[in-house]
Write an enzyme that holds these catalytic residues in place. Structure first.
Site, PDB file in Angstrom:
ATOM      1  N   HIS A  33      -6.555  -0.172  -5.657  1.00 55.30           N
ATOM      2  CA  HIS A  33      -5.415  -0.910  -5.456  1.00 55.30           C
ATOM      3  C   HIS A  33      -5.564  -2.433  -5.856  1.00 55.30           C
ATOM      4  O   HIS A  33      -6.607  -2.849  -6.031  1.00 55.30           O
ATOM      5  CB  HIS A  33      -5.094  -1.015  -3.822  1.00 55.30           C
ATOM      6  CG  HIS A  33      -6.275  -1.481  -3.035  1.00 55.30           C
ATOM      7  ND1 HIS A  33      -7.404  -0.715  -2.741  1.00 55.30           N
ATOM      8  CD2 HIS A  33      -6.542  -2.547  -2.467  1.00 55.30           C
ATOM      9  CE1 HIS A  33      -8.257  -1.325  -2.204  1.00 55.30           C
ATOM     10  NE2 HIS A  33      -7.705  -2.401  -1.843  1.00 55.30           N
ATOM     11  N   HIS A  61      -4.394  -6.320  -5.179  1.00 56.39           N
ATOM     12  CA  HIS A  61      -3.958  -7.233  -4.137  1.00 56.39           C
ATOM     13  C   HIS A  61      -3.137  -8.215  -5.003  1.00 56.39           C
ATOM     14  O   HIS A  61      -3.517  -8.769  -5.928  1.00 56.39           O
ATOM     15  CB  HIS A  61      -4.942  -8.026  -3.513  1.00 56.39           C
ATOM     16  CG  HIS A  61      -6.052  -7.293  -2.852  1.00 56.39           C
ATOM     17  ND1 HIS A  61      -6.153  -7.120  -1.343  1.00 56.39           N
ATOM     18  CD2 HIS A  61      -7.064  -6.277  -3.068  1.00 56.39           C
ATOM     19  CE1 HIS A  61      -7.161  -6.428  -0.865  1.00 56.39           C
ATOM     20  NE2 HIS A  61      -7.608  -5.971  -1.884  1.00 56.39           N
TER      21      HIS A  61
HETATM   22  P1  AMP Z   1      -9.960  -3.887  -0.143  1.00 57.14           P
HETATM   23  O1  AMP Z   1     -10.889  -4.577   0.793  1.00 57.14           O
HETATM   24  O2  AMP Z   1     -10.138  -4.667  -1.362  1.00 57.14           O
HETATM   25  O3  AMP Z   1     -10.511  -2.564  -0.364  1.00 57.14           O
HETATM   26  O4  AMP Z   1      -8.762  -3.875   0.496  1.00 57.14           O
HETATM   27  C1  AMP Z   1      -8.205  -2.940   1.195  1.00 57.14           C
HETATM   28  C2  AMP Z   1      -7.108  -3.728   2.325  1.00 57.14           C
HETATM   29  O5  AMP Z   1      -6.181  -2.614   2.755  1.00 57.14           O
HETATM   30  C3  AMP Z   1      -7.419  -4.603   3.279  1.00 57.14           C
HETATM   31  O6  AMP Z   1      -7.089  -5.908   2.706  1.00 57.14           O
HETATM   32  C4  AMP Z   1      -6.779  -4.169   4.446  1.00 57.14           C
HETATM   33  O7  AMP Z   1      -6.323  -5.320   5.097  1.00 57.14           O
HETATM   34  C5  AMP Z   1      -5.720  -3.294   3.989  1.00 57.14           C
HETATM   35  N1  AMP Z   1      -5.331  -2.236   4.868  1.00 57.14           N
HETATM   36  C6  AMP Z   1      -6.374  -1.328   5.544  1.00 57.14           C
HETATM   37  N2  AMP Z   1      -5.429  -0.402   6.217  1.00 57.14           N
HETATM   38  C7  AMP Z   1      -4.096  -0.632   5.948  1.00 57.14           C
HETATM   39  C8  AMP Z   1      -2.897  -0.359   6.401  1.00 57.14           C
HETATM   40  N3  AMP Z   1      -2.874   0.681   7.204  1.00 57.14           N
HETATM   41  N4  AMP Z   1      -1.910  -0.808   6.070  1.00 57.14           N
HETATM   42  C9  AMP Z   1      -1.614  -1.946   5.215  1.00 57.14           C
HETATM   43  N5  AMP Z   1      -2.933  -2.624   4.828  1.00 57.14           N
HETATM   44  C10 AMP Z   1      -4.089  -1.934   5.232  1.00 57.14           C
END
Ligand code: AMP
Length: 143
Positions: free
Chosen positions: A103, A105
């Site tokens: 993903h 950001h």
């Molecule tokens: P990363 O740490 O770069 O893998 O980013 C994962 C992101 O997904 C984090 O910023 C989390 O806050 C976000 N995240 C995890 N679960 C959810 C969810 N159910 N809905 C929206 N964001 C989420």
């Protein structure tokens, strides 16, 4: 073929099993609000197919991914009146990835928002710039 992982939170968001605040969706990607934002409005752009990281992405989704990121970023800039933003991706646990479904950001930035990347920049010593370039160049593969 759609690749879906039963234990992946983003696959569950894509399938609708877990609720999310969807900002935008196209054939290949969905963009949602991050539930633990760096700033309110922090968005994620997620391919609908499960790819673990950047290197696993199917090149066929590059355009949709970047187009989706652009559409959502432009909406953030207009909707939140931003002067700046960061787009980044964590790949691998050591790099801060916590959800192992690729993903991007997109985070709003504000003047004096006290968000800093604390970096101690290095200096290449004699010959090292070329040595590092050579180490990388010998593995450049254009398919
Ligand atoms: P990363 O740490 O770069 O893998 O980013 C994962 C992101 O997904 C984090 O910023 C989390 O806050 C976000 N995240 C995890 N679960 C959810 C969810 N159910 N809905 C929206 N964001 C989420």
């Amino acid at each position: 073929m759609q690749k879906i992982m039963s234990d992946c939170v983003f696959c569950k968001i894509v399938s609708g099993e877990i609720a999310s605040e969807v900002l935008f969706e196209n054939h290949h990607v969905v963009s949602i609000l991050d539930i633990n934002p760096i700033h309110f409005g922090h968005a994620l752009v997620i391919p609908k197919v499960h790819y673990r990281d950047f290197l696993e992405l199917d090149p066929g989704c590059y355009t949709s991914l970047l187009t989706g990121a652009r559409i959502v970023t432009a909406a953030l800039v207009k909707g939140l009146n931003l002067e700046g933003f960061n787009i980044f991706s964590n790949n691998g646990r050591i790099a801060g990835q916590s959800v192992f479904h690729f993903h991007l950001h997109v985070t709003p930035r504000y003047r004096d928002d006290d968000i800093r990347f604390i970096l101690t920049l290095k200096k290449y010593q004699n010959g090292e710039l070329k040595r590092y370039a050579d180490l990388i160049r010998r593995h450049i593969e254009v398919s």
